[in-house]
Design an enzyme around this catalytic site. Structure first.
Site, PDB file in Angstrom:
ATOM      1  N   GLY A  10     -85.131 -68.458 -12.572  1.00  0.00           N
ATOM      2  CA  GLY A  10     -85.950 -67.932 -11.110  1.00  0.00           C
ATOM      3  C   GLY A  10     -85.219 -68.530 -10.173  1.00  0.00           C
ATOM      4  O   GLY A  10     -85.002 -69.898  -9.160  1.00  0.00           O
ATOM      5  N   ARG A  72     -80.272 -66.603 -16.996  1.00  0.00           N
ATOM      6  CA  ARG A  72     -82.160 -66.886 -17.429  1.00  0.00           C
ATOM      7  C   ARG A  72     -81.093 -67.108 -19.143  1.00  0.00           C
ATOM      8  O   ARG A  72     -82.403 -67.252 -19.941  1.00  0.00           O
ATOM      9  CB  ARG A  72     -82.899 -65.401 -17.448  1.00  0.00           C
ATOM     10  CG  ARG A  72     -83.252 -65.693 -16.080  1.00  0.00           C
ATOM     11  CD  ARG A  72     -85.242 -65.639 -16.146  1.00  0.00           C
ATOM     12  NE  ARG A  72     -85.489 -64.922 -14.556  1.00  0.00           N
ATOM     13  CZ  ARG A  72     -86.090 -65.870 -14.170  1.00  0.00           C
ATOM     14  NH1 ARG A  72     -86.829 -67.427 -15.199  1.00  0.00           N
ATOM     15  NH2 ARG A  72     -87.323 -65.734 -13.322  1.00  0.00           N
ATOM     16  N   GLU A  73     -79.829 -67.552 -19.179  1.00  0.00           N
ATOM     17  CA  GLU A  73     -79.915 -67.665 -20.488  1.00  0.00           C
ATOM     18  C   GLU A  73     -80.089 -68.851 -21.396  1.00  0.00           C
ATOM     19  O   GLU A  73     -80.039 -70.321 -20.303  1.00  0.00           O
ATOM     20  CB  GLU A  73     -78.153 -68.616 -20.641  1.00  0.00           C
ATOM     21  CG  GLU A  73     -77.687 -68.674 -22.002  1.00  0.00           C
ATOM     22  CD  GLU A  73     -77.158 -67.742 -22.424  1.00  0.00           C
ATOM     23  OE1 GLU A  73     -76.237 -66.577 -22.670  1.00  0.00           O
ATOM     24  OE2 GLU A  73     -77.418 -67.193 -23.286  1.00  0.00           O
ATOM     25  N   THR A 111     -85.344 -74.220 -17.830  1.00  0.00           N
ATOM     26  CA  THR A 111     -84.337 -74.645 -18.351  1.00  0.00           C
ATOM     27  C   THR A 111     -85.076 -76.400 -18.458  1.00  0.00           C
ATOM     28  O   THR A 111     -84.317 -76.544 -19.434  1.00  0.00           O
ATOM     29  CB  THR A 111     -83.849 -74.830 -16.825  1.00  0.00           C
ATOM     30  OG1 THR A 111     -84.065 -73.591 -16.088  1.00  0.00           O
ATOM     31  CG2 THR A 111     -83.019 -75.831 -16.526  1.00  0.00           C
ATOM     32  N   ASP A 133     -92.951 -71.084  -8.561  1.00  0.00           N
ATOM     33  CA  ASP A 133     -93.691 -70.966  -9.007  1.00  0.00           C
ATOM     34  C   ASP A 133     -94.964 -72.329  -9.152  1.00  0.00           C
ATOM     35  O   ASP A 133     -96.002 -72.100  -9.341  1.00  0.00           O
ATOM     36  CB  ASP A 133     -94.200 -70.628 -10.223  1.00  0.00           C
ATOM     37  CG  ASP A 133     -93.660 -69.162 -10.827  1.00  0.00           C
ATOM     38  OD1 ASP A 133     -92.529 -69.328 -11.534  1.00  0.00           O
ATOM     39  OD2 ASP A 133     -93.485 -68.269  -9.765  1.00  0.00           O
ATOM     40  N   ARG A 168    -109.630 -51.547   7.085  1.00  0.00           N
ATOM     41  CA  ARG A 168    -108.434 -51.030   5.858  1.00  0.00           C
ATOM     42  C   ARG A 168    -109.603 -52.318   4.836  1.00  0.00           C
ATOM     43  O   ARG A 168    -109.011 -53.875   5.787  1.00  0.00           O
ATOM     44  CB  ARG A 168    -107.564 -51.135   5.865  1.00  0.00           C
ATOM     45  CG  ARG A 168    -107.154 -49.093   6.204  1.00  0.00           C
ATOM     46  CD  ARG A 168    -105.810 -49.230   6.031  1.00  0.00           C
ATOM     47  NE  ARG A 168    -105.555 -47.699   6.519  1.00  0.00           N
ATOM     48  CZ  ARG A 168    -104.288 -47.525   6.242  1.00  0.00           C
ATOM     49  NH1 ARG A 168    -103.269 -48.231   6.767  1.00  0.00           N
ATOM     50  NH2 ARG A 168    -104.229 -46.106   6.558  1.00  0.00           N
ATOM     51  N   MET A 175     -96.315 -63.547  -5.787  1.00  0.00           N
ATOM     52  CA  MET A 175     -95.427 -64.118  -7.127  1.00  0.00           C
ATOM     53  C   MET A 175     -96.250 -65.187  -7.672  1.00  0.00           C
ATOM     54  O   MET A 175     -97.314 -65.465  -7.225  1.00  0.00           O
ATOM     55  CB  MET A 175     -94.172 -64.479  -7.100  1.00  0.00           C
ATOM     56  CG  MET A 175     -93.349 -62.693  -6.637  1.00  0.00           C
ATOM     57  SD  MET A 175     -91.597 -63.205  -6.774  1.00  0.00           S
ATOM     58  CE  MET A 175     -90.926 -62.291  -8.129  1.00  0.00           C
ATOM     59  N   ARG A 255    -105.232 -50.543   1.150  1.00  0.00           N
ATOM     60  CA  ARG A 255    -103.252 -50.491   0.895  1.00  0.00           C
ATOM     61  C   ARG A 255    -102.889 -51.690   0.117  1.00  0.00           C
ATOM     62  O   ARG A 255    -103.438 -52.449   0.236  1.00  0.00           O
ATOM     63  CB  ARG A 255    -102.860 -49.952   2.481  1.00  0.00           C
ATOM     64  CG  ARG A 255    -103.021 -49.222   3.151  1.00  0.00           C
ATOM     65  CD  ARG A 255    -102.997 -48.268   2.157  1.00  0.00           C
ATOM     66  NE  ARG A 255    -102.941 -46.301   2.489  1.00  0.00           N
ATOM     67  CZ  ARG A 255    -104.185 -45.851   3.528  1.00  0.00           C
ATOM     68  NH1 ARG A 255    -104.763 -46.262   2.402  1.00  0.00           N
ATOM     69  NH2 ARG A 255    -103.834 -44.681   3.528  1.00  0.00           N
ATOM     70  N   ARG A 264     -88.231 -65.709  -2.847  1.00  0.00           N
ATOM     71  CA  ARG A 264     -87.789 -66.178  -3.539  1.00  0.00           C
ATOM     72  C   ARG A 264     -86.237 -66.535  -2.883  1.00  0.00           C
ATOM     73  O   ARG A 264     -85.520 -67.279  -3.237  1.00  0.00           O
ATOM     74  CB  ARG A 264     -87.602 -65.327  -4.646  1.00  0.00           C
ATOM     75  CG  ARG A 264     -87.939 -65.107  -5.210  1.00  0.00           C
ATOM     76  CD  ARG A 264     -87.894 -66.025  -6.885  1.00  0.00           C
ATOM     77  NE  ARG A 264     -86.539 -65.814  -7.181  1.00  0.00           N
ATOM     78  CZ  ARG A 264     -86.436 -65.384  -8.841  1.00  0.00           C
ATOM     79  NH1 ARG A 264     -87.460 -64.809  -8.482  1.00  0.00           N
ATOM     80  NH2 ARG A 264     -84.870 -64.549  -8.849  1.00  0.00           N
TER      81      ARG A 264
HETATM   82  O1  F6P Z   1     -90.680 -67.894 -11.803  1.00  0.00           O
HETATM   83  C1  F6P Z   1     -89.536 -67.253  -9.856  1.00  0.00           C
HETATM   84  C2  F6P Z   1     -90.412 -65.580 -10.234  1.00  0.00           C
HETATM   85  O2  F6P Z   1     -90.319 -64.800  -9.060  1.00  0.00           O
HETATM   86  C3  F6P Z   1     -91.406 -65.748 -10.393  1.00  0.00           C
HETATM   87  O3  F6P Z   1     -93.105 -65.702  -9.740  1.00  0.00           O
HETATM   88  C4  F6P Z   1     -91.681 -63.819 -11.290  1.00  0.00           C
HETATM   89  O4  F6P Z   1     -92.787 -63.823 -12.241  1.00  0.00           O
HETATM   90  C5  F6P Z   1     -90.334 -64.324 -11.944  1.00  0.00           C
HETATM   91  O5  F6P Z   1     -89.705 -65.234 -11.238  1.00  0.00           O
HETATM   92  C6  F6P Z   1     -89.470 -62.529 -11.965  1.00  0.00           C
HETATM   93  O6  F6P Z   1     -88.251 -63.158 -12.970  1.00  0.00           O
HETATM   94  P1  F6P Z   1     -87.508 -62.517 -12.332  1.00  0.00           P
HETATM   95  O7  F6P Z   1     -86.754 -62.784 -11.548  1.00  0.00           O
HETATM   96  O8  F6P Z   1     -86.153 -62.408 -13.451  1.00  0.00           O
HETATM   97  O9  F6P Z   1     -87.429 -60.769 -11.847  1.00  0.00           O
END
Ligand code: F6P
Length: 340
Positions: A10, A72-73, A111, A133, A168, A175, A255, A264
């Site tokens: 990621g 993600r290979e 990786t 993460d 609310r 993530m 909500r 990201r």
């Molecule tokens: O590992 C980083 C991350 O953003 C995680 O927090 C999340 O669960 C995952 O990647 C999402 O994976 P992808 O980018 O393959 O949808």
């Protein structure tokens, strides 16, 4: 000397700063040829290379994402009908054919596992830990994390004003995969009233009782920060699940915001730029010392390195006794496991 750099898994803010750190140190300090490899390990399979020089590195420090692309290979992941993965064999062949003296792998847990396996087969590998993460074993910090916490915190700050206007309950799902680092840090920074972590089992009853208590003491709204990796039922997404629990039990207006890939994206925070640069330049030090099969790391703000074999296959989750959790409890934050 000639080194290859690949970025896998990621993406996150700071990867380009790390590429820049590796390449500039290699070129300027050691006059090493630097070759970028496209899209993670798949670029090593297809021999898709990008020469890196001062010109191609110019201006990338502040750029989000990765100029090399990622994937993600997983070359060691066998197909059903395969005795063993042909991809890993091909990668080793291409590494040798390209006459690389070393390979820098910038990535997360997956990786580092692939990097460790390739190192065991004799490739000169150095790993650099990255992920929003912050769950890579063996280091206190991965770059990408600080940027993600900043993005999530800014979002939580914004949710306070709209929650207040409408009285609310606002739930924000952040993530972190199976770890609660982003949820904990952004929850504390953003003043979350309830923070739910995959590492701390919560009770639906306690969540509802605490929200009732807040209503009783005239708290007009509540903010709940939920890690995407918490346990839910019926395959529900974390935020929606907690909203359902609240609506079904105490029926407060609720909500949900799923922050998703915003965590990201975009330019890295200054802290991530600095950490990525420190990691990148240290990776070159290791290469020049011939110290391979290691991942750079930070321990108590000192840059160091550990064997990739120690990282392989592990994930760094939050310890329920982690000091920041205790500190948050002391200011009344509820983690769903007991009433504050
Ligand atoms: O590992 C980083 C991350 O953003 C995680 O927090 C999340 O669960 C995952 O990647 C999402 O994976 P992808 O980018 O393959 O949808």
């Amino acid at each position: 000397m000639k080194i290859g750099i690949l970025t896998a898994g990621g993406d996150c803010p700071g990867i380009n700063a790390a590429i820049r750190g590796v390449a500039k140190a290699a070129i300027l300090e050691h006059n090493i040829e630097v070759v970028g490899i496209s899209d993670g390990f798949s670029g090593l399979l297809t021999k898709d290379f990008i020469p890196l020089d001062e010109h191609s590195l110019s201006g990338i420090l502040t750029m989000g994402g990765t100029i090399l692309g990622t994937s993600r290979e997983k070359p060691y992941k066998k197909k059903k009908d395969e005795k063993e993965s042909q991809k890993a064999e091909q990668i080793i062949k291409n590494y040798k054919a390209e006459k690389f003296d070393a390979l820098v792998c910038i990535g997360g847990n997956g990786t580092m596992k692939t990097a460790s396996l390739l190192a065991k087969e004799g490739l000169n590998i150095v790993g650099i830990p990255k992920t929003i993460d912050n769950d890579v074993w063996g280091t206190d910090l991965t770059f990408g994390f600080d940027s993600a916490v900043g993005i999530a915190t800014e979002a939580i700050d914004r949710l306070h004003t709209t929650a207040n206007s409408h009285k609310r309950i606002m739930i924000i799902e952040v993530m972190g995969h199976k770890a609660g680092w982003i949820s904990l840090y952004s929850g504390v920074a953003g003043g979350g009233d309830i923070i739910l972590l995959p590492e701390l089992k919560f009770s639906e009853e306690i969540i509802c009782n605490y929200l009732d208590h807040r209503a009783l003491i005239q708290k007009k709204y509540s903010i709940i920060v939920v890690a995407e990796g918490i346990e839910t039922k019926d395959n529900m997404k974390a935020g929606e699940y907690i909203a359902k629990v609240i609506q079904e039990n105490i029926d407060y207006e609720t909500r949900v915001t799923v922050l998703g890939y915003l965590q990201r994206g975009g330019t890295p925070s200054p802290a991530d730029r600095i950490l990525a640069t420190r990691y990148g330049t240290h990776a070159v030090d290791l290469i020049f010392e011939g110290n391979f099969g290691r991942m750079v790391a930070i321990h108590n703000n000192d840059i160091t390195s550990i064997p990739l074999t120690e990282v392989e296959g592990k994930t760094r989750l939050l310890d329920p006794l982690f000091p920041l959790i205790k500190k948050a409890r002391s200011i009344g934050t509820c983690f769903g496991d007991k009433m504050p």
